[in-house]
Write a protein that holds these residues in place. Structure first.
Motif, PDB file in Angstrom:
ATOM      1  N   VAL A 162       0.913  -1.169  -0.037  1.00 29.33           N
ATOM      2  CA  VAL A 162      -0.115   0.004   0.093  1.00 29.33           C
ATOM      3  C   VAL A 162       1.060   1.258  -0.055  1.00 29.33           C
ATOM      4  N   VAL A 163       2.092   1.213   0.835  1.00 28.95           N
ATOM      5  CA  VAL A 163       2.918   2.218   0.976  1.00 28.95           C
ATOM      6  C   VAL A 163       3.551   2.504  -0.460  1.00 28.95           C
ATOM      7  N   ALA A 164       4.029   1.526  -1.195  1.00 27.02           N
ATOM      8  CA  ALA A 164       4.588   1.586  -2.502  1.00 27.02           C
ATOM      9  C   ALA A 164       3.707   2.077  -3.405  1.00 27.02           C
ATOM     10  N   ARG A 165       2.358   1.714  -3.540  1.00 30.48           N
ATOM     11  CA  ARG A 165       1.389   2.352  -4.425  1.00 30.48           C
ATOM     12  C   ARG A 165       1.000   3.625  -4.023  1.00 30.48           C
ATOM     13  N   ALA A 166       1.019   4.031  -2.912  1.00 31.02           N
ATOM     14  CA  ALA A 166       0.820   5.604  -2.499  1.00 31.02           C
ATOM     15  C   ALA A 166       1.752   6.501  -2.970  1.00 31.02           C
ATOM     16  N   PHE A 167       3.206   6.190  -2.890  1.00 32.39           N
ATOM     17  CA  PHE A 167       4.078   6.842  -3.701  1.00 32.39           C
ATOM     18  C   PHE A 167       4.492   6.671  -4.918  1.00 32.39           C
ATOM     19  N   GLU A 168       3.669   5.646  -5.783  1.00 33.72           N
ATOM     20  CA  GLU A 168       3.968   5.001  -7.160  1.00 33.72           C
ATOM     21  C   GLU A 168       5.319   4.781  -7.085  1.00 33.72           C
ATOM     22  N   ASN A 188      13.907  -4.919  -1.752  1.00 38.78           N
ATOM     23  CA  ASN A 188      14.634  -5.225  -0.168  1.00 38.78           C
ATOM     24  C   ASN A 188      13.591  -4.338   0.703  1.00 38.78           C
ATOM     25  N   ASN A 189      12.515  -4.474   0.583  1.00 38.91           N
ATOM     26  CA  ASN A 189      11.596  -3.563   1.600  1.00 38.91           C
ATOM     27  C   ASN A 189      11.869  -2.173   1.729  1.00 38.91           C
ATOM     28  N   SER A 190      12.353  -1.557   0.532  1.00 42.69           N
ATOM     29  CA  SER A 190      12.369  -0.072   0.562  1.00 42.69           C
ATOM     30  C   SER A 190      12.426   0.489  -0.587  1.00 42.69           C
ATOM     31  N   PHE A 191      12.145   1.846  -0.595  1.00 41.16           N
ATOM     32  CA  PHE A 191      12.265   2.701  -1.744  1.00 41.16           C
ATOM     33  C   PHE A 191      12.847   4.199  -1.377  1.00 41.16           C
ATOM     34  N   TYR A 192      13.118   4.711  -2.453  1.00 43.31           N
ATOM     35  CA  TYR A 192      13.886   6.142  -2.142  1.00 43.31           C
ATOM     36  C   TYR A 192      12.841   7.201  -2.432  1.00 43.31           C
ATOM     37  N   ALA A 193      12.587   8.097  -1.577  1.00 46.40           N
ATOM     38  CA  ALA A 193      11.555   9.243  -2.059  1.00 46.40           C
ATOM     39  C   ALA A 193      12.182  10.586  -1.609  1.00 46.40           C
ATOM     40  N   PRO A 194      12.585  11.080  -2.861  1.00 49.92           N
ATOM     41  CA  PRO A 194      12.871  12.295  -3.082  1.00 49.92           C
ATOM     42  C   PRO A 194      11.890  13.477  -2.645  1.00 49.92           C
ATOM     43  N   GLY A 195      12.390  14.588  -1.743  1.00 44.78           N
ATOM     44  CA  GLY A 195      11.584  15.520  -1.370  1.00 44.78           C
ATOM     45  C   GLY A 195      10.834  15.258  -0.298  1.00 44.78           C
ATOM     46  N   ILE A 196      10.605  14.019   0.379  1.00 49.96           N
ATOM     47  CA  ILE A 196       9.821  13.653   1.350  1.00 49.96           C
ATOM     48  C   ILE A 196      10.429  13.706   2.830  1.00 49.96           C
ATOM     49  N   LEU A 197       9.973  14.793   3.535  1.00 50.47           N
ATOM     50  CA  LEU A 197      10.620  15.029   4.916  1.00 50.47           C
ATOM     51  C   LEU A 197       9.630  14.915   6.177  1.00 50.47           C
ATOM     52  N   SER A 198       8.351  15.256   5.759  1.00 52.54           N
ATOM     53  CA  SER A 198       7.375  15.431   6.818  1.00 52.54           C
ATOM     54  C   SER A 198       6.342  14.039   6.979  1.00 52.54           C
ATOM     55  N   ARG A 199       6.449  13.539   8.075  1.00 51.69           N
ATOM     56  CA  ARG A 199       5.613  12.245   8.306  1.00 51.69           C
ATOM     57  C   ARG A 199       4.288  12.455   8.160  1.00 51.69           C
ATOM     58  N   LYS A 201       2.724  15.359   6.997  1.00 46.35           N
ATOM     59  CA  LYS A 201       2.191  16.395   5.677  1.00 46.35           C
ATOM     60  C   LYS A 201       2.422  15.559   4.443  1.00 46.35           C
ATOM     61  N   GLN A 202       3.442  14.506   4.526  1.00 49.59           N
ATOM     62  CA  GLN A 202       3.797  14.107   3.131  1.00 49.59           C
ATOM     63  C   GLN A 202       3.630  12.576   3.064  1.00 49.59           C
ATOM     64  N   VAL A 203       3.585  11.767   4.265  1.00 50.02           N
ATOM     65  CA  VAL A 203       3.518  10.417   4.103  1.00 50.02           C
ATOM     66  C   VAL A 203       1.796  10.098   4.763  1.00 50.02           C
ATOM     67  N   VAL A 204       1.583  10.308   5.774  1.00 52.58           N
ATOM     68  CA  VAL A 204       0.265   9.872   6.356  1.00 52.58           C
ATOM     69  C   VAL A 204      -0.609  10.098   5.254  1.00 52.58           C
ATOM     70  N   PRO A 205      -1.038  11.370   4.682  1.00 48.60           N
ATOM     71  CA  PRO A 205      -1.813  11.805   3.583  1.00 48.60           C
ATOM     72  C   PRO A 205      -1.966  10.746   2.420  1.00 48.60           C
ATOM     73  N   PRO A 206      -0.842  10.473   1.800  1.00 51.81           N
ATOM     74  CA  PRO A 206      -0.948   9.729   0.608  1.00 51.81           C
ATOM     75  C   PRO A 206      -1.422   8.491   0.914  1.00 51.81           C
TER      76      PRO A 206
END
Length: 209
Positions: free
Chosen positions: A169-175, A180-191, A193-198
């Motif tokens: 779901v998280v990967a889908r939210a950020f396209e 290895n259970n991770s991805f890189y998210a440029p510009g994402i700093l705020s939990r 404002k930028q993580v919980v809403p998507p």
């Protein structure tokens, strides 16, 4: 309560901005030490205005506090971030508990830890241990999503490490695609404002289908 409760809520990047504003509005000049502590909190909360939660009000108040505290803001921020974001000697257990919040979204229990760093490569050697511990915590406490945001302050990006039965779901939210259970998210700093809403939007949309 027997009487109405007075509270003050403002859309600014730091509670210390509000505290300093109240002092100034009441004609109070904070001491040099108090101004330094308030300035440090604003720098920390806004990541020296790199965070999207920052406002012009935070900048104005920080400038005023810095003059009282006799601070070189850029130099002080660099020293503070270096001291506060070192991962040397930290265990996976310590990293996951130092800034951890739980959210319930569409009946899904989600845990999100955030760690700030200026040296993201220092985490590589413990990543497999971190993922194992995160999976253990997710199973033990019933998190369908358990995340660690490793936030690189100066490159203004986060590595998102995710486990749990709903991790996709998280990967889908950020396209993004989990590798290895991770991805890189440029510009994402705020939990908040930028993580919980998507994630919220993605889960809501999935429930509606």
């Amino acid at each position: 309560t027997g009487n109405p409760i007075y509270f003050r809520n403002e859309p600014v990047g730091s509670t210390s901005t509000i505290i300093a504003s109240i002092l100034f509005e009441n004609g109070r000049r904070p001491s040099k030490k108090m101004a330094g502590v308030l300035a440090a909190a604003i720098i920390s909360d806004t990541l020296l205005f790199r965070s999207p939660t920052s406002t012009s009000t935070d900048k104005i108040i920080l400038d005023r506090l810095a003059r009282i505290a006799d601070l070189d803001v850029e130099q002080f921020a660099m020293e503070m971030f270096k001291a506060g974001t070192s991962l040397i000697g930290k265990t996976p257990q310590e990293l996951l508990k130092q800034d951890f919040k739980t959210f319930t979204i569409e009946e899904e229990k989600i845990g999100i830890a955030q760690v700030y760093t200026m040296d993201p490569d220092s985490l590589k050697d413990m990543k497999s241990d971190l993922i194992s511990l995160m999976e253990e915590r997710a199973n033990q406490y019933g998190y369908s999503i358990f995340m660690l945001m490793l936030t690189d302050i100066f490159n203004e990006a986060s590595e998102m490490v995710v486990v749990g039965q709903s991790k996709e779901v998280v990967a889908r939210a950020f396209e993004k695609t989990l590798v290895n259970n991770s991805f890189y998210a440029p510009g994402i700093l705020s939990r908040k404002k930028q993580v919980v809403p998507p994630i919220t939007n993605t889960l809501t949309n999935m429930k509606e289908l």
